[in-house]
Design an enzyme around this catalytic site. Structure first.
Site, PDB file in Angstrom:
ATOM      1  NE  ARG A   1      90.732 101.004   1.851  1.00  0.00           N
ATOM      2  CZ  ARG A   1      91.481 101.955   1.328  1.00  0.00           C
ATOM      3  NH1 ARG A   1      92.775 101.911   1.437  1.00  0.00           N
ATOM      4  NH2 ARG A   1      90.922 102.950   0.674  1.00  0.00           N
TER       5      ARG A   1
ATOM      6  CE  LYS B   1      96.405 108.146  -4.158  1.00  0.00           C
ATOM      7  NZ  LYS B   1      95.507 107.137  -4.693  1.00  0.00           N
TER       8      LYS B   1
ATOM      9  NE  ARG C   1      92.924  97.465  -0.751  1.00  0.00           N
ATOM     10  CZ  ARG C   1      93.113  98.738  -1.091  1.00  0.00           C
ATOM     11  NH1 ARG C   1      94.321  99.254  -1.120  1.00  0.00           N
ATOM     12  NH2 ARG C   1      92.095  99.498  -1.401  1.00  0.00           N
TER      13      ARG C   1
ATOM     14  NE  ARG D   1      91.658 113.319  -1.592  1.00  0.00           N
ATOM     15  CZ  ARG D   1      91.620 111.999  -1.631  1.00  0.00           C
ATOM     16  NH1 ARG D   1      91.075 111.385  -2.644  1.00  0.00           N
ATOM     17  NH2 ARG D   1      92.131 111.294  -0.649  1.00  0.00           N
TER      18      ARG D   1
ATOM     19  NE  ARG E   1      88.066 104.765  -3.097  1.00  0.00           N
ATOM     20  CZ  ARG E   1      88.963 103.829  -2.816  1.00  0.00           C
ATOM     21  NH1 ARG E   1      88.603 102.559  -2.791  1.00  0.00           N
ATOM     22  NH2 ARG E   1      90.211 104.139  -2.573  1.00  0.00           N
TER      23      ARG E   1
END
Length: 193
Positions: A139, A13, A127, A88, A150
């Site tokens: 991250r 996104k 990633r 959200r 998540r």
């Protein structure tokens, strides 16, 4: 052009929102960035959000909505915006719709990045490996355990937005697992359709 970009964590996104914003010459608005900016600026909303975030709690809907409404009311968003990470929840979506209606506006489209969860997990873990190999920071949520949390949260709170926006006739879905440039082109095609 007023756009909402939906998709699970790691779907791309942020990457696609930046590309679309540049292409359409409208601001890309990430709620995380908005909250951090409001906190740094010391606005009333920012002070409240900072206090909540420092406790590790989620910022409540009314504060999120107020943050977004304040930002999309600025002159640079008068020709449109891309919301990345908002809404959200259904409650946030209804509040956004209500605000836009008071301004005699509505969303032009909601773009959903569709991804397979197993492929998504591989993408996120890759990633993290690439970041580590290149000496970049990894991250904190780029791991299997955090992704599970998540994704569960996404399925419970955010995924119902797809039906909400489908029922309004503004939802357009794009395969988010294709190469970045192809996804970007598909999103532009969906906007134009």
């Amino acid at each position: 052009m007023r756009i909402v970009l939906l998709g699970p964590p790691g779907a791309g996104k942020g990457t696609q929102a930046v590309r679309l914003a540049q292409r359409l010459a409208i601001p890309q608005l990430s709620t995380g960035d908005l909250l951090r900016a409001a906190a740094a600026a010391g606005t009333e909303i920012g002070r409240k959000a900072k206090e909540i975030m420092q406790r590790g709690d989620l910022v409540p809907d009314e504060l999120m909505v107020a943050t977004v409404v304040e930002r999309i009311s600025r002159p640079d968003a008068s020709n449109g915006f891309i919301l990345d990470g908002f809404p959200r929840t259904i409650a946030q979506a209804v509040a956004l719709d209500d605000f836009l209606a008071t301004e005699a506006l509505e969303l032009d489209c909601v773009l959903e990045l569709k991804v397979d969860e197993e492929v998504l997990a591989d993408r996120i873990l890759n990633r993290a490996r690439e970041a580590k190999a290149n000496g970049h920071a990894i991250r904190g949520d780029d791991n299997q355990e955090a992704l599970k949390v998540r994704m569960d949260l996404y399925r419970r709170q955010t995924e119902p937005l797809t039906e909400y926006y489908r029922s309004k006739g503004v939802l357009k879905s794009v395969d988010g697992l294709r190469p970045i440039n192809i996804v970007a082109a598909s999103l532009l095609e969906a906007i134009d359709a």
